[in-house]
Design a protein around this motif. Structure first.
Motif, PDB file in Angstrom:
ATOM      1  N   PRO A 196       0.828  -1.213   0.000  1.00  0.00           N
ATOM      2  CA  PRO A 196       0.000   0.000   0.000  1.00  0.00           C
ATOM      3  C   PRO A 196       0.860   1.260   0.000  1.00  0.00           C
ATOM      4  N   LEU A 197       0.255   2.362  -0.440  1.00  0.00           N
ATOM      5  CA  LEU A 197       0.959   3.648  -0.548  1.00  0.00           C
ATOM      6  C   LEU A 197       1.679   4.028   0.744  1.00  0.00           C
ATOM      7  N   GLU A 198       0.979   3.874   1.888  1.00  0.00           N
ATOM      8  CA  GLU A 198       1.579   4.295   3.170  1.00  0.00           C
ATOM      9  C   GLU A 198       2.893   3.564   3.442  1.00  0.00           C
ATOM     10  N   ASP A 199       2.985   2.374   2.868  1.00  0.00           N
ATOM     11  CA  ASP A 199       4.142   1.536   3.114  1.00  0.00           C
ATOM     12  C   ASP A 199       5.361   1.951   2.283  1.00  0.00           C
TER      13      ASP A 199
END
Ligand code: FMN
Length: 205
Positions: A196-199
């Motif tokens: 995911p983007l946050e990662d």
């Protein structure tokens, strides 16, 4: 097709129908690859389009032989690994077309007038020629989707690089970098698991 759709719909395709690919579509993929950014705009690449079945089979045989000969423990697990690697390295033989990317080394301005050697510059700059190659290959993959095809970036056959360079009669000034198999998809590859983007993002504001 919208760029965003090509990006989102792209998957690695490893099973193809035997439907011929129009040579003009392959030329268009290569034309778009050539529009990619490259270190100092040196464009040290060339693209070899291979549709010839005998040639693809000869290449795949050389790769299988090479993998079989890699020294390994005589264990079940090493047999399984070799057979898996062999599939991922040779399935291109059943693709309607394969595009090989070859490159000659780029010339850095710094290596001409400073203490840095070519290898040091390359390492410090994280292999700009390979970064350029990646940009070109991504253009091929996305163009394949845009033109109605599936494709897969393939690098594992390069354990047999010397043999493949001979088979493809590659100018010694060049070396093989990667292959892309292209054709009409015969599988509905499910989306691979992406982080995911946050990662994957870090922001300094
Ligand atoms: C540098 C590179 C080399 C790759 N080499 C192979 C390969 O030799 N054989 C193969 O089947 N897939 C190869 N792939 C495809 C990856 O396995 C694939 O991109 C990854 O599993 C993610 O799946 P996706 O492309 O469907 O998102 C390669 C991908 C990259 C970027």
């Amino acid at each position: 097709m919208e760029l965003k759709d090509s990006i989102e719909q792209r998957r690695s395709i490893r099973k193809f129908t035997m439907e011929e690919i129009d040579l003009n579509d392959l030329k268009e993929m290569v034309r778009r690859a050539g529009l990619a950014p490259s270190i100092n705009n040196q464009q040290t690449w060339k693209f070899i389009v291979i549709k010839n079945r005998d040639l693809l089979n000869t290449m795949a045989k050389a790769v299988s032989k090479n993998i079989a000969e890699i020294p390994s423990h005589n264990s079940e697990i090493s047999k399984i690994i070799k057979s898996q690697v062999s599939f991922y390295a040779t399935f291109f033989k059943d693709a309607p077309a394969v595009i090989a990317l070859i490159m000659h080394p780029y010339e850095s301005y710094l290596e001409k007038g400073t203490k840095y050697s070519h290898e040091e510059i390359n390492r410090l700059r994280s292999y700009p020629d390979m970064q350029s190659a990646g940009a070109a290959i991504q253009n091929i993959l996305l163009s394949a989707v845009d033109l109605g095809y599936g494709a897969c970036w393939i690098n594992s056959p390069l354990t047999a690089r010397e043999e493949l360079e001979k088979i493809l009669n590659i100018d010694p000034a060049y070396h093989l970098v990667s292959f892309v198999a292209v054709g009409k998809a015969a599988e509905n590859a499910s989306p691979s698991n992406k982080r995911p983007l946050e990662d994957i993002i870090e922001i300094f504001e």
